[in-house]
Design an enzyme around this catalytic site. Structure first.
Site: not given
Length: 482
Positions: A68, A195, A250
């Site tokens: 990116h 985080i 999932k």
């Protein structure tokens, strides 16, 4: 390399980035930022937007997320000059309902709209505690971590998601219907690096497959299928095939949910409405969704940050599995990589350098604008970037921290938000010297070399800060409070 608590980050570990020795050239981040900003100005963007877009791409490269980074420059130039994206597009709030906002990106580059929307959500959360903004009329917005860090800089939890061109099949299917639709979450911490989780719901992002193709390296097994639905490690076949979801059904289900949040609340396009990998994206149809949660509306910020430090330190103290040196919390590797690359230069491979050289020639940038493209000028070297005097900013610089009404984030701190316009050019501060003994904390919450040569590291149990206990008399006798 400088160490975090309990271990060091080796070159090959830098945010999962592949190193390729002599085939990569180290480029000074400030030189790369100035060149990239000049490219986007030539495409018709105003100075502030061009700087912000360049800043976010270089920030990704600084963190080792090259999928990116400036690898995207040729693609973005094509979007701005002949792909229908408006280089002068302006995002605006088009619906305001208390804690809920709808933003129209004005067909601007996605980074411009997403940064604007997160700023408005943070501002509104100052009054409402939680605020969300749904964005339409946008385009590809790059890595999501900078918008999460934008929230962290204001003691706010940030959640960000976006939709993407379909590159995955639904679980059990064999055609491209789902985007990888990533999610980023930023959570402030106290003394530890906060985080910052940013990941797509595929085994790898499409841009990462492009990085492997550029370097002529095989993909890890389990990432992709070819067009016929067969597993492959050939990145060229993978680009024409299907990305696999993480966690099977999932991951496919979560990708669907993120795509719905990013499109249905704002009226943005979804899935195949965005375009296809064969025909390319339709301009101005992307959607994003951001949420800002002001921590102080729920808990004292100091206590919250101190408690977040606890689980991070538990991770650091965890006994590693065979083959692993230590455990990192989400965002730590990128924070350390950012410091190393700011000091030593960003490694760019020959394909990326060639693409940047071609773009410079096509746009008529003056000769000498980027001498490092030809192996001269500001490339390579293990040196500290030039420092800017306190308070000095480049002409035209518009600091996102000041626009939000708060103290601007410090450039050298990985806990700060996105660099905004022009803040990548200096201000990094070195950590403790390589020979220093003891675990010395520097200003970024990173640590010196710890035990030192020949002194084994001792693992210790880390106890979490105590949670608040229930106040007496708050529960009914004989059962929990409803």
């Amino acid at each position: 390399m400088r160490a975090l608590r309990g271990g060091t980050l080796r070159e090959g570990e830098a945010a999962g980035v592949m190193t390729d020795g002599e085939r990569e050239r180290r480029v000074d981040s400030g030189a790369l930022l100035r060149f990239t900003g000049a490219v986007f100005r030539r495409c018709g963007m105003d100075g502030g937007d061009a700087d912000l877009l360049a800043d976010l791409l270089v920030d990704a490269d600084l963190g080792g997320v090259h999928s990116h980074g400036v690898l995207r420059v040729p693609e973005y130039v094509a979007k701005l000059t002949r792909g229908g994206v408006d280089p002068r597009g302006r995002p605006a709030v088009v619906r305001d309902s208390g804690a809920c906002l709808v933003v129209d990106g004005g067909n601007s580059m996605g980074q411009i709209g997403a940064h604007f929307a997160m700023a408005r959500a943070i501002e509104r959360a100052g009054a409402t505690g939680i605020a969300a903004a749904a964005i339409r009329g946008s385009n590809h917005c790059g890595a999501l971590a900078p918008y999460a860090r934008q929230a962290i800089a204001r003691d706010t939890i940030g959640l960000v998601t976006t939709n993407a061109l379909p590159t995955m099949a639904p679980w059990g299917g064999a055609e491209r219907l789902l985007g990888i639709n990533p999610l980023a979450v930023g959570i402030p911490a106290g003394e530890e690096v906060p985080i910052v989780y940013d990941a797509a719901f595929s085994a790898a992002a499409h841009g990462k497959v492009r990085v492997y193709q550029q370097r002529g390296q095989p993909l890890p097994e389990g990432w992709v299928l070819d067009r016929a639905g067969r597993p492959t490690t050939d990145p060229t076949l993978a680009l024409d095939g299907l990305l696999l979801p993480i966690g099977g059904f999932k991951g496919a289900g979560l990708a669907l949910i993120m795509g719905l949040l990013s499109s249905m609340l704002s009226g943005a396009s979804y899935g195949t409405e965005l375009g296809t990998m064969e025909t390319g994206p339709a301009p101005g149809r992307d959607g994003h969704f951001v949420v800002a949660i002001r921590v102080a509306a729920f808990e004292a910020i100091g206590r919250f940050k101190g408690r977040v430090d606890g689980p991070i330190r538990q991770l650091h103290a965890c006994r590693p599995a065979p083959g692993a040196e230590r455990i990192y919390a989400p965002g730590e590797k990128e924070a350390l990589t950012r410091r190393v690359y700011a000091r030593d230069g960003i490694p760019l491979n020959a394909a990326t350098l060639g693409d940047l050289r071609r773009v410079a020639e096509e746009l008529g940038l003056p000769a000498g604008a980027a001498p490092w493209l030809d192996g001269t000028g500001a490339s390579g070297g293990r040196r500290e970037p030039a420092r800017r005097e306190r308070g000095a900013r480049p002409a035209g610089h518009r600091d996102p921290g000041r626009r939000l009404g708060g103290r601007p984030p410090d450039r050298g701190d990985p806990r700060a938000g996105p660099r905004g316009r022009g803040r990548l050019r200096g201000g990094q501060r070195p950590g403790p010297p390589a020979g220093a003994g003891g675990a010395v904390r520097d200003r970024d919450g990173l640590h010196g070399p710890g035990p030192g040569p020949g002194r084994p590291r001792r693992r210790r149990r880390v106890d979490l800060p105590a949670a608040r206990s229930a106040r007496p008399g708050r529960h009914r006798r004989g059962g929990s409070r409803q």
